[in-house]
Design an enzyme around this catalytic site. Structure first.
Site, short mmCIF file in Angstrom:
data_model
loop_
_atom_site.label_atom_id
_atom_site.label_comp_id
_atom_site.label_asym_id
_atom_site.label_seq_id
_atom_site.Cartn_x
_atom_site.Cartn_y
_atom_site.Cartn_z
N CYS A 1 0.82 -1.21 0.00
CA CYS A 1 0.00 0.00 0.00
C CYS A 1 0.85 1.26 0.00
O CYS A 1 0.50 2.24 -0.64
CB CYS A 1 -0.98 -0.05 1.16
N CYS B 1 2.19 3.33 5.27
CA CYS B 1 3.01 3.45 6.50
C CYS B 1 4.37 2.81 6.28
O CYS B 1 4.58 1.68 6.69
CB CYS B 1 2.37 2.75 7.67
N CYS C 1 -6.67 -1.01 8.47
CA CYS C 1 -5.50 -0.13 8.39
C CYS C 1 -5.17 0.35 9.80
O CYS C 1 -6.05 0.76 10.56
CB CYS C 1 -5.81 1.05 7.47
N GLN D 1 -6.99 19.13 9.48
CA GLN D 1 -5.83 18.31 9.87
C GLN D 1 -6.29 16.88 10.13
O GLN D 1 -7.33 16.67 10.75
CB GLN D 1 -5.20 18.88 11.14
N GLU E 1 -7.51 32.81 3.08
CA GLU E 1 -7.53 31.45 2.56
C GLU E 1 -8.05 31.49 1.13
O GLU E 1 -8.95 32.26 0.79
CB GLU E 1 -8.43 30.60 3.47
N ASP F 1 0.48 28.96 8.03
CA ASP F 1 0.46 27.49 7.98
C ASP F 1 0.26 27.09 6.53
O ASP F 1 -0.79 26.59 6.14
CB ASP F 1 -0.70 27.00 8.87
N CYS G 1 4.26 21.90 7.43
CA CYS G 1 4.16 20.44 7.29
C CYS G 1 5.29 19.92 6.41
O CYS G 1 5.28 18.77 6.01
CB CYS G 1 2.80 20.05 6.74
N1 SAH Z 1 -4.27 26.44 8.93
C1 SAH Z 1 -5.21 25.44 8.50
C2 SAH Z 1 -4.95 24.95 7.06
C3 SAH Z 1 -3.54 24.59 6.72
S1 SAH Z 1 -3.35 23.72 5.17
C4 SAH Z 1 -5.29 24.29 9.45
O1 SAH Z 1 -4.46 24.14 10.33
O2 SAH Z 1 -6.23 23.50 9.36
C5 SAH Z 1 -2.96 24.97 4.05
C6 SAH Z 1 -4.15 25.78 3.57
O3 SAH Z 1 -3.63 26.77 2.68
C7 SAH Z 1 -5.22 25.03 2.79
O4 SAH Z 1 -6.48 25.29 3.37
C8 SAH Z 1 -5.13 25.62 1.36
O5 SAH Z 1 -6.40 25.69 0.73
C9 SAH Z 1 -4.58 26.98 1.65
N2 SAH Z 1 -3.83 27.63 0.55
C10 SAH Z 1 -3.01 27.05 -0.36
N3 SAH Z 1 -2.42 27.99 -1.13
C11 SAH Z 1 -2.87 29.20 -0.69
C12 SAH Z 1 -2.61 30.54 -1.08
N4 SAH Z 1 -1.77 30.82 -2.08
N5 SAH Z 1 -3.23 31.53 -0.41
C13 SAH Z 1 -4.09 31.26 0.60
N6 SAH Z 1 -4.36 29.99 1.03
C14 SAH Z 1 -3.78 28.98 0.37
#
Ligand code: SAH
Length: 453
Positions: free
Chosen positions: A61, A64, A138, A262, A312, A360, A387
């Site tokens: 798969c 993991c 899984c 997440q 976002e 993030d 991440c």
């Molecule tokens: N902070 C949130 C999401 C993090 S994931 C949490 O912890 O749940 C990263 C996010 O960035 C996603 O929702 C994605 O849609 C958004 N994203 C990706 N590229 C972007 C951009 N250029 N401008 C704004 N948001 C963006």
């Protein structure tokens, strides 16, 4: 099932020396300013069982890749990977482990196919191919979500649901996606079909809910294209509200089928607690939560600051974010559906005042438009949640060359048993910038903000 990233994979494949692992005491689940990277006996007990873990799909798969590797070793390796990448900028305080590093994924996807004897199978694509490997159980996915998928597989026969054939393009059921609310216990089932019509749909839902009363919503997603994308554009709610709710750090969040959320809620809470601890807000700040998704971080931070601005790109996520602010009675927050770099550029042009930026971004990291605007706006603090430590290091290089100092950093193991993913949180401070005063810093009627879209 797990997305790959070549950068990280290459870095993770280095030979790692076994370092003494920092281990978390998972006592304090609420916002805490204490460091939670310390020894834990219960974790060590869990870890002893890891050697006994077997998965019938292991090696095929590709989910993991580290299953069977002692958890302490996994943590040591991930810690070293992040520590090495961040070394030029900051000392890594440690890695926050997961106490029970199994069954954590709250979003489970299964692709449907038929085996050589014609029996319906549900599982995942074999590593680097489009062959489907049946997955019976899984070890990193929510257990109930797996059971729901197996029930759907078994119902296909009695309801004569035809399985989609990728080569011919005939058949109905392509994928099933299940989202689980870790705290709420709610389950959302998304049936990805090649056409919007599910024959005998009411009886199908009845049979499914009889086996799994925990299912609170069922959605049909229509994907009629020959594509490797799982979800199509069109959606139809056939049972319940079309979303689930979950609780993180005491706040409730609505999650639609397509919004980012997440996948490891237990570790996400620890990550957010660390971000809030690092930011050390005084209550009078105006902050930006960039790449905010459904705005989990901004809503959690809203109790600690004067004003939050969320940005976002994904419109479903922004819609959820607005609802989430309402559900939680958060009034000091506003959202921009925009590219984060574009919004920050406009804010910099309009000389907006911001005390802290939390970002993030996705695995590709941030971009120059965003980072150069941060430099111009010059917030006292930047909390970078990442991440992907490779792009994090790249962006730290940019910021630390332009007046910011990385002060604190820690890693969080969000994806135990996989080599691919490790989350990190870094606090940067503007050299020589004092904490904002009692009045805060918003000194224009519009706060220097562009009009909302
Ligand atoms: N902070 C949130 C999401 C993090 S994931 C949490 O912890 O749940 C990263 C996010 O960035 C996603 O929702 C994605 O849609 C958004 N994203 C990706 N590229 C972007 C951009 N250029 N401008 C704004 N948001 C963006």
């Amino acid at each position: 099932m797990i997305m790959k990233n070549n950068d990280i994979h290459a870095a993770a494949n280095h030979t790692f020396a076994v370092a003494k692992t920092d281990i978390n005491r998972e006592k304090n689940r609420n916002i805490s300013t204490k460091s939670d990277i310390s020894e834990s006996k219960s974790f060590k007990k869990t870890n002893r069982n890891v050697k006994d873990v077997r998965c019938p799909a292991a090696g095929k798969c590709g989910g993991c890749d580290w299953l069977g590797r002692p958890y302490e070793k996994q943590l040591a390796d991930k810690k070293k990977l992040v520590a090495d990448l961040l070394k030029p900028y900051c000392r890594l305080e440690g890695i926050i482990p997961m106490e029970t590093p199994y069954f954590y994924r709250n979003k489970v996807h299964a692709v449907f196919d038929r085996d050589r004897r014609g029996a319906v199978i549900a599982g995942t694509y074999e590593k680097n191919s489009h062959r489907v490997v049946a997955v019976e159980k899984c070890l990193i996915e929510d257990e109930k979500a797996g059971e729901i998928i197996r029930t759907i597989r078994d119902l296909c026969k009695s309801f004569q649901i035809r399985i989609y054939d990728e080569d011919s393009g005939y058949g109905l059921l392509r994928h099933v996606l299940v989202r689980a609310g870790h705290t709420s216990g709610q389950y959302l089932v998304v049936l990805v079909l090649s056409s919007p019509i599910l024959p005998d749909k009411n009886n199908f839902i009845k049979a499914l809910r009889k086996a799994h009363p925990e299912i609170t919503s069922v959605v049909i997603n229509v994907n009629d294209r020959r594509t490797s994308m799982i979800l199509g554009e069109k959606e139809q709610v056939i049972y319940g509200k079309g979303y689930i709710e979950d609780t993180l750090c005491g706040k409730t969040f609505r999650i639609s089928p397509k919004s980012f959320y997440q996948v490891n809620p237990v570790q996400t809470q620890k990550l957010y607690q660390k971000a809030i601890e690092y930011a050390d807000f005084r209550g009078n700040e105006r902050i930006v939560d960039a790449y905010c998704g459904i705005d989990t971080i901004g809503i959690v931070a809203s109790d600690h600051v004067k004003e939050v601005i969320g940005v976002e790109l994904n419109k479903d996520a922004v819609r959820d974010a607005r609802v989430n602010a309402r559900i939680n009675c958060v009034r000091n927050i506003s959202f921009y559906e925009n590219d984060a770099g574009q919004l920050l550029t406009q804010m910099a042009q309009q000389k907006a005042k911001v005390d802290a930026v939390i970002l993030d971004p996705p695995r590709s990291g941030s971009d120059e438009a965003f980072l150069s605007s941060v430099i111009q706006i010059a917030p006292a603090k930047v909390v970078y949640i990442s991440c992907n430590p490779v792009t994090l290091a790249r962006d730290l290089e940019y910021l630390t060359k332009r007046g910011y100092r990385a002060m604190r950093a820690c890693a969080v193991d969000m994806f135990p048993q996989t080599a691919e993913h490790v989350e990190a949180c870094v606090l940067l401070e503007k050299a020589g910038k004092a904490q904002p005063g009692r009045r805060g810093t918003v000194d224009r009627a519009d706060g220097g903000m562009p009009a909302r879209t």
